[in-house]
Design an enzyme around this catalytic site. Structure first.
Site, short mmCIF file in Angstrom:
data_model
loop_
_atom_site.label_atom_id
_atom_site.label_comp_id
_atom_site.label_asym_id
_atom_site.label_seq_id
_atom_site.Cartn_x
_atom_site.Cartn_y
_atom_site.Cartn_z
N GLU A 40 0.85 -1.20 0.00
CA GLU A 40 0.00 0.00 0.00
C GLU A 40 0.88 1.24 0.00
O GLU A 40 1.58 1.52 0.97
CB GLU A 40 -0.90 -0.01 1.25
CG GLU A 40 -1.76 1.24 1.37
CD GLU A 40 -2.54 1.29 2.69
OE1 GLU A 40 -2.86 0.21 3.27
OE2 GLU A 40 -2.81 2.41 3.16
N ARG A 44 0.49 10.38 0.23
CA ARG A 44 0.87 11.45 1.16
C ARG A 44 2.09 12.21 0.69
O ARG A 44 2.57 13.09 1.40
CB ARG A 44 1.19 10.86 2.54
CG ARG A 44 0.01 10.17 3.17
CD ARG A 44 0.34 9.62 4.53
NE ARG A 44 -0.64 8.61 4.89
CZ ARG A 44 -0.56 7.82 5.95
NH1 ARG A 44 0.46 7.94 6.77
NH2 ARG A 44 -1.49 6.94 6.19
N LYS A 124 -10.96 -1.79 7.01
CA LYS A 124 -9.75 -1.49 7.77
C LYS A 124 -10.22 -0.94 9.12
O LYS A 124 -11.02 0.01 9.15
CB LYS A 124 -8.96 -0.44 6.98
CG LYS A 124 -7.95 0.38 7.76
CD LYS A 124 -7.15 1.24 6.79
CE LYS A 124 -6.38 2.32 7.54
NZ LYS A 124 -5.26 2.86 6.74
C1 3PG Z 1 -1.21 4.88 8.54
O1 3PG Z 1 -2.21 5.31 8.04
O2 3PG Z 1 -0.16 5.55 8.68
C2 3PG Z 1 -1.25 3.47 8.89
O3 3PG Z 1 -2.33 3.24 9.68
C3 3PG Z 1 0.00 2.95 9.46
O4 3PG Z 1 0.02 3.12 10.81
P1 3PG Z 1 1.33 2.70 11.62
O5 3PG Z 1 2.39 3.68 11.20
O6 3PG Z 1 0.93 2.85 13.06
O7 3PG Z 1 1.66 1.30 11.23
#
Ligand code: 3PG
Length: 211
Positions: A40, A44, A124
């Site tokens: 994924e 961002r 999710k």
């Molecule tokens: C996110 O959106 O950044 C994910 O949920 C990942 O979260 P994490 O960095 O706590 O694994």
């Protein structure tokens, strides 16, 4: 491929923030080499769409887009080559099928009811550790037997196995397998090691790379 098919291919989905498109392919290859084939790429960074396009060429990788917040982002991600998209929440008017299958985030029973009404079966749980974690998923099991989860947000090597042991969890998502400093340093061996450990976490999904 449906979202159910995609999520069943790997116990852990790396959640990636990639700043430099030149890192995308070596990063993806390092993860696939460790047995994590569903990736994924979060929308961002300015490079994210180019990263999706580049990583989609990696043999054995199934590349999707994360942090998809609206219909336009879903369409753009699919156009870049995303095989699936992930959102932190429900997107009004967007159902499971579309330019790319959608995995929406939910945090409450009310959101889960809305998501089921929109036709979703896979969700999710986000941010998983904040909204009740393993206990919340256990509590959702009985009233929401038709719902399957990919908890994400605060999931790590320490607690992933506990999530994966739940009957309503198909896989987990997390950034721990691709730490930002390892990506910046190009430490692909470390990322492959982390991926291998993560891929071995659960017998639910094959760890081997499929051609
Ligand atoms: C996110 O959106 O950044 C994910 O949920 C990942 O979260 P994490 O960095 O706590 O694994």
């Amino acid at each position: 491929m449906s979202i159910a098919d995609i999520l069943s291919k790997s116990p852990v989905i790396p959640v990636l923030v990639v700043d430099d498109v030149n890192s995308a392919v070596p990063l993806g290859r390092a993860l696939v080499a460790g047995g994590l084939t569903v990736l994924e790429v979060t929308l961002r960074t300015p490079a994210a769409m180019d990263c999706i396009a580049a990583m989609s060429e990696i043999e054995g990788a199934i590349v999707g887009a994360g942090t998809v917040l609206n219909r336009d982002m879903r369409r753009a991600a699919a156009d870049a080559g995303a095989k699936f998209v992930v959102s932190p929440g429900l997107i009004e008017g967007e159902g499971p099928e579309g330019p790319a299958p959608l995995l929406p985030g939910i945090a409450t029973a009310t959101e889960l009811i809305a998501g089921l009404a929109a036709g979703f079966t896979h969700f999710k749980l986000f941010p998983a550790n904040i909204v009740g974690g393993v206990d919340a998923l256990k509590a959702f099991q009985s009233p929401f037997q038709q719902a399957t989860f990919c908890p994400t947000g605060g999931v790590s090597a320490k607690n992933a196995a506990e999530y994966l042991a739940l009957p309503n969890v198909i896989c987990v998502g997390g950034s721990w397998v691709a730490p930002a400093e390892a990506v910046r340093a190009g430490d692909w061996d470390r990322i492959t090691t982390l991926a291998r450990e993560a891929a071995a976490l659960a017998p639910k999904a094959p760890a081997a790379v499929e051609g």
